[in-house]
Structures are given as structure tokens and as C-alpha cells.
Motif scaffolding. Structure first.
Motif, mmCIF file in Angstrom:
data_model
loop_
_atom_site.group_PDB
_atom_site.id
_atom_site.type_symbol
_atom_site.label_atom_id
_atom_site.label_comp_id
_atom_site.label_asym_id
_atom_site.label_seq_id
_atom_site.Cartn_x
_atom_site.Cartn_y
_atom_site.Cartn_z
ATOM 1 N N UNK A 38 37.671 38.314 31.278
ATOM 2 C CA UNK A 38 38.485 39.500 31.538
ATOM 3 C C UNK A 38 39.961 39.274 31.217
ATOM 4 N N UNK A 39 40.287 38.168 30.554
ATOM 5 C CA UNK A 39 41.638 37.798 30.149
ATOM 6 C C UNK A 39 42.565 37.539 31.347
ATOM 7 N N UNK A 40 41.992 37.114 32.470
ATOM 8 C CA UNK A 40 42.785 36.766 33.647
ATOM 9 C C UNK A 40 43.000 35.254 33.667
ATOM 10 N N UNK A 41 44.167 34.859 34.144
ATOM 11 C CA UNK A 41 44.471 33.432 34.237
ATOM 12 C C UNK A 41 43.562 32.768 35.268
ATOM 13 N N UNK A 42 43.129 31.560 34.942
ATOM 14 C CA UNK A 42 42.377 30.726 35.866
ATOM 15 C C UNK A 42 42.897 29.300 35.743
ATOM 16 N N UNK A 43 42.911 28.608 36.876
ATOM 17 C CA UNK A 43 43.446 27.251 36.930
ATOM 18 C C UNK A 43 42.385 26.287 37.408
ATOM 19 N N UNK A 44 42.513 25.050 36.944
ATOM 20 C CA UNK A 44 41.683 23.969 37.473
ATOM 21 C C UNK A 44 42.285 23.536 38.804
ATOM 22 N N UNK A 45 41.473 22.925 39.640
ATOM 23 C CA UNK A 45 41.900 22.522 40.976
ATOM 24 C C UNK A 45 43.071 21.531 40.945
ATOM 25 N N UNK A 46 43.155 20.688 39.917
ATOM 26 C CA UNK A 46 44.218 19.688 39.881
ATOM 27 C C UNK A 46 45.608 20.303 39.742
ATOM 28 N N UNK A 47 45.689 21.592 39.422
ATOM 29 C CA UNK A 47 46.996 22.244 39.326
ATOM 30 C C UNK A 47 47.693 22.255 40.692
ATOM 31 N N UNK A 48 46.923 22.240 41.764
ATOM 32 C CA UNK A 48 47.523 22.215 43.104
ATOM 33 C C UNK A 48 48.354 20.946 43.303
#
Length: 151
Positions: A38-48
Motif C-alpha cells: 500500500x506504499x506505506x512506510x514499514x521499519x524493521x525492529x532494529x530501528x528502535x
């Protein structure tokens, strides 16, 4: 990317930053997101953890460029692990210690200027070492330079 499933809202809330901050960090190359179908941003957990390192470094007064440079030194631009943090924090601690020492020297040098009130005194280590301002006139010549002509 399958394991990039954290939403921008979740990451922002979890890290205590605004969504716009995440976008800014991404624009600066400090963090990375992926787009879902849906062209929404998603992050991997390590970004925290990566954002936590950024925030800690900023609290120490490091510029984002310095933080990015430190991240670029990591293999494959990975998120810092425990060993990486030990190395980064040791380097940053030395920089912080140097800044603290500089600020203490500056603080200790200010008493002469505060007591006198004149920024062109003969031996001022901050503004007038070796009385170099004597050629510019008498009194607070640095302040006089800053005057705006009255119209």
C-alpha cells in the motif's frame, strides 16, 4: 521486506519522537524504511535501537553528521550492537570530556571579563590576548564594532 512490519506511528510512539522526526532521520540517511504494497512506510525492529543511539548521541551534543559518520563505519551499515555501542560511546565520551574541559577553561577565564566589564582589557585571554586590540582604540572596542548607526 518481510520482517519490516513496524508502522511509522508505532516507531514514533515507541521511541518518543514525532513522525516527522522519523522522516527527517530517513532523509538524512540515519534510518531506513521499506514500503509495503500500500506504499506505506514499514521499519524493521532494529530501528528502535538505532533511534535510541541517535537520541543518546544528540543528548551528548553530537551533530547528526557525526552520528551518520559513525554509523557508516559499521559493517554493512548495521544497527550498532553491544560491542559497537561500547566503541562508539568510548569515542563520544572522549569528545564529551574534551568539550567539558574546554567549557571549564572558558568558565574559569570569564571571571576577569565579568569583573572588569571591559572586553578590551590588556590581558584578556578570550578577546584580547597580548593586548592586540590596543591598536583599535580605547574602551570596549569589540562592542563598539557591533554598534548600528542611529538614523
Amino acid at each position: 521486506m518481510e520482517d519490516a512490519n513496524l508502522t511509522v506511528g508505532y516507531v514514533a510512539e515507541r521511541c518518543g519522537v514525532k513522525v516527522s522526526t522519523l522522516h527527517f532521520y530517513e532523509d538524512k540517511g540515519l534510518i531506513r524504511s521499506w514500503r509495503n504494497q500500500g506504499n506505506q512506510r514499514r521499519y524493521k525492529r532494529d530501528v528502535l535501537r538505532r533511534i535510541s543511539v541517535i537520541k543518546a548521541a544528540q543528548k551528548m551534543g553530537l551533530a547528526l553528521e557525526d552520528i551518520k559518520a559513525a554509523f557508516l563505519q559499521l559493517p554493512n551499515q548495521r544497527t550498532p550492537d553491544k560491542d559497537d555501542w561500547a566503541q562508539l560511546s568510548a569515542t563520544w565520551r572522549a569528545q564529551l570530556d574534551a568539550r567539558i574541559a574546554y567549557m571549564q577553561r572558558l568558565r574559569d577565564s570569564l571571571t576577569g571579563c565579568i569583573g572588569c566589564g571591559c572586553l578590551s582589557m590588556a590581558k584578556c585571554p578570550l578577546y584580547n590576548p597580548d593586548d592586540i586590540l590596543a591598536d583599535d582604540g580605547v574602551g570596549p572596542v569589540i562592542l563598539d564594532r557591533a554598534k548600528v548607526p542611529i538614523k
